[in-house]
Each structure stands twice: as structure tokens, then as C-alpha cells.
Design an enzyme around this catalytic site. Structure first.
Site, PDB file in Angstrom:
ATOM      1  N   GLN A  12      36.825 106.368   4.094  1.00 35.94           N
ATOM      2  CA  GLN A  12      35.938 105.305   3.621  1.00 35.94           C
ATOM      3  C   GLN A  12      35.081 104.724   4.740  1.00 35.94           C
ATOM      4  OE1 GLN A  12      38.660 102.484   1.853  1.00 35.94           O
ATOM      5  NE2 GLN A  12      39.266 103.885   0.214  1.00 35.94           N
ATOM      6  N   HIS A  50      39.921 100.996   3.770  1.00 36.47           N
ATOM      7  CA  HIS A  50      39.933  99.530   3.747  1.00 36.47           C
ATOM      8  C   HIS A  50      39.347  98.918   5.022  1.00 36.47           C
ATOM      9  CE1 HIS A  50      43.361  99.357   0.511  1.00 36.47           C
ATOM     10  NE2 HIS A  50      42.400 100.211   0.196  1.00 36.47           N
ATOM     11  N   TYR A  76      44.406  83.865   0.459  1.00 34.52           N
ATOM     12  CA  TYR A  76      44.109  84.377  -0.878  1.00 34.52           C
ATOM     13  C   TYR A  76      45.217  85.268  -1.428  1.00 34.52           C
ATOM     14  CZ  TYR A  76      39.731  82.013  -0.519  1.00 34.52           C
ATOM     15  OH  TYR A  76      38.797  81.015  -0.416  1.00 34.52           O
ATOM     16  N   TYR A  84      49.711 101.894  -6.733  1.00 33.74           N
ATOM     17  CA  TYR A  84      49.183 103.150  -7.263  1.00 33.74           C
ATOM     18  C   TYR A  84      50.289 104.024  -7.847  1.00 33.74           C
ATOM     19  CZ  TYR A  84      44.884 101.842  -4.894  1.00 33.74           C
ATOM     20  OH  TYR A  84      43.746 101.177  -4.512  1.00 33.74           O
TER      21      TYR A  84
END
Length: 374
Positions: free
Chosen positions: A90, A152, A255, A266
Site C-alpha cells: 500500500q 496502513h 479514538y 479478517y
């Protein structure tokens, strides 16, 4: 009656015409008719775009190129002088953001993945754009410690009204790092344009918090924008299987990831049984199942008055554009757009022309404009 030759010729013309007609296909929202204009195509996994004062547009390609669209055409040569970066998984070249005073100083910021013998990380560099080349390139932020993963990275950036720079860093696929306030991963960092901790950050006077850290407990933020009225920084982040969140950033706020989540692992097994805990913020809105959100913008243009103040979010997994109506800090209506386009929407921006701009994430990615249907 048509001759055989005339019939073949007419059929050929129709075959040529039909795809062109499809490019001006009209789409219908609950209250707006619009169409897509293709501005550019053939981009390798485009990730972000920024609008230059002269009308040109910058587009990042995750493969490690910064491109320019000028006079409606994608220039064949990429911008020279990019910092050293790593393209893996990514990771690659991610966000591009203009300095608030870009017209005077030609300064911009790039986020990207960087690799070394110690692993990969998220970096941000500042540079000056001059005649198709980056100069005075300086790394102003590096997330530590590095990790031996290629996922990520976060990488979304925004400026607040005080001129401070916000940078998201994902948990790097190592979820527990998001709860460690002495770890750069899994949070949002607030800096000056020179890469120093922003005044007012708690970590400046608290040794238990990194001095640039603004929030933590964030899994992987890939959407960040400024509310046009309040000036608050809004973000969205990927959940695992479900639990994608929209949040309004508040200083020193946890958060929750991975202590609380509306998603599951997953594997199909729970990550936690908790969706709420004392001292951890609840999302403004969440999706279950996951839409894999990326890119986010409030619509502030005049081309679509019916959309004024609406929040638009791209979706990678479910290949759509989501329109959200917000009232008093709550989502009151959600509409899915461009489902039939079947494209992974990577970025969403309100352009200076008052139209919505989109990037599609593919080896042959496109730049689209949403324009009113006449």
C-alpha cells in the site's frame, strides 16, 4: 434500402459513436442530475490531487510519480526531484498538499512511504515547485519506529486555519501500536510547516506523549478535510471487516482502536467485544460492512447548490461515491452514487471550478470531474 457496403460502414460508425456517448452518460442523485467528464486517464494508481493557482492540477501516482494536468491535458513528463521513496504494498507516493501561501512561496508537501534496513515508514517532505521540478526538498516528518510491513501508512494531510499541518499515520498493521502514545503509528500528528511540534500540543510538556501527537487510537486514516464553517479537521479511517469511521478530530483524544471497534477481524473472529469504553471517542458515523473509504471533501462550490455542505467520501471496496448530509454534527441522510461506474474511488476534492473531482485507483486510473447535466 442500404447496400451491404453502406450497412457495414454505418455499423462501424455506430461502434465508434457508442463509447463516446457513454462518456457523457447522465447520472441521477436524489436531487441532482450530473455527468462525468474524463479529465485524464492512464495514471498508475493515482492517490491525491491538488489545484494550482494557474489552473493546473497536480496528481500523485502511488508508483512514485508526481504529474501535472495543464490546459486539460496530462503532461507526459513527471515532475523531477522527488524525494527517495519506496513503492511496496500500500506504500508509495501518497498525498500532495499545497502550503496555504503557495502562490507566494511555491511550497508544497508530499507524504510517502520510505524504506531502509530497519523497515518501512511514513515520511513527509516539504519542497518548492519551480518549472516542473521540486527544489529545496527537506524531510520534515518521519514516523518511528519503522515496521516490516507494507500496509496502513495513512498519509493524508490537511492544514487548519491556524496554519498547522496535520498528518495521519496508520497502525502499520500492528494494531496495539495505536494505543501507545510514545509510538508515532496509529494517530494524527500536528506540526508547524517546518516540522516542529505545533504550539499547544500536550506532548510538548508531557513526556508520556510524543510532542507531535494530536490524536491516537486511529487505525488507518485515508480521508481528511476541513469543515468549511467550523474549521474542524474531519477524518475517516478504515475499519477491519466493518467499522469504517468518520471522526471529528479533538486534541488529545483516543479514538479507541483496537480497544473498541464496530468491526471484526479478517478471520471472522472478534477483535474485541467492546464498541465503547470510557475515555474513548465514539465515531460520528460508521459503516458495517466496510466500504473501505478513501478521500473526503465537503462540497463548497456553486455548481450544485443542492449539495452545499454535503460530505463526499470515496469507496474502494464497494466502488462508489457516498454523499452524506450533515445537520448539527449528525449524519441525516446517506446516498450512494456512481455504483454502476464500478471504479475504486481513491480521492475526492471540490475544485476551484465548483465541480467535484475524483481519482480512480487502478493501473489505468482516471481523473474525473462531476459536472451538471445540461
Amino acid at each position: 434500402m442500404l447496400s451491404a457496403r453502406s450497412f457495414v460502414r454505418l455499423s462501424s460508425l455506430l461502434l465508434i459513436w457508442l463509447p463516446l456517448a457513454a462518456t457523457s452518460q447522465t447520472f441521477t442523485s436524489e436531487n441532482v442530475h450530473f455527468k462525468l467528464d474524463t479529465v485524464a486517464k492512464g495514471l498508475e494508481h493515482p492517490w491525491s490531487l491538488a489545484f494550482l493557482p494557474n489552473g493546473s492540477v497536480l496528481v500523485t501516482e502511488r508508483a512514485g510519480r508526481l504529474r501535472i494536468i495543464q490546459n486539460g491535458k496530462l503532461l507526459p513528463k513527471a515532475v523531477r526531484g522527488l524525494p527517495s521513496l519506496a513503492v511496496s504494498g500500500q506504500g508509495g507516493l501518497l498525498d500532495v498538499l499545497l502550503h496555504p501561501d503557495f502562490q507566494e512561496n511555491r511550497t508544497l508537501f508530499l507524504s510517502y512511504a520510505h524504506g531502509s534496513s530497519k523497515g518501512m515508514t511514513t515520511r513527509v517532505a516539504r519542497a518548492v515547485l519551480e518549472e516542473g521540478q521540486l527544489k529545496q526538498v527537506a524531510v520534515i516528518f518521519e514516523a518511528l519506529p519503522r515496521a516490516n510491513t507494507a500496509r496502513h501508512f495513512g498519509g493524508r494531510m490537511a492544514f487548519d486555519r491556524s496554519g498547522y499541518l496535520y498528518i495521519s499515520v496508520g497502525d502499520r498493521g500492528e494494531m496495539d501500536r495505536a494505543q501507545d502514545t510514545l509510538d508515532d503509528a496509529g494517530g494524527v500528528h500536528r506540526l508547524t510547516v517546518n516540522g516542529k511540534p505545533a504550539p499547544g500540543n500536550s506532548g510538548v510538556n508531557d513526556t508520556s506523549i510524543i510532542d507531535t501527537l494530536f490524536t491516537w487510537g486511529n487505525r488507518n486514516i485515508q480521508g481528511m478535510t476541513v469543515h468549511p464553517d467550523s474549521g474542524d479537521i474531519w477524518t475517516h479511517e478504515h475499519g477491519p471487516r466493518g467499522g469504517d469511521e468518520i471522526n471529528i478530530l479533538k486534541a488529545d483524544t483516543n479514538y479507541g482502536w483496537p480497544e473498541i471497534t464496530y468491526g471484526i477481524g479478517y478471520s471472522g473472529l472478534p477483535i474485541t467485544l467492546d464498541t465503547a469504553k470510557e475515555g474513548m471517542a465514539q465515531p460520528l458515523h460508521y459503516w458495517d460492512p466496510s466500504i473501505a473509504p478513501s478521500g473526503m471533501a465537503f462540497y463548497t462550490g456553486s455548481e450544485f447548490p443542492e449539495w452545499q455542505g454535503n460530505l463526499f467520501v470515496g469507496a474502494l471496496k464497494l466502488r462508489k461515491l457516498v454523499r452524506l448530509e450533515i445537520e448539527n454534527g449528525q449524519v441525516t441522510n446517506e446516498e450512494n452514487l456512481l455504483i454502476n461506474l464500478k471504479e475504486r474511488i481513491r480521492d475526492v476534492r471540490t475544485g476551484p471550478d465548483g465541480e467535484l473531482w475524483l481519482l480512480t485507483d487502478s493501473p489505468e486510473g482516471k481523473v474525473y470531474r462531476i459536472v451538471p447535466a445540461q
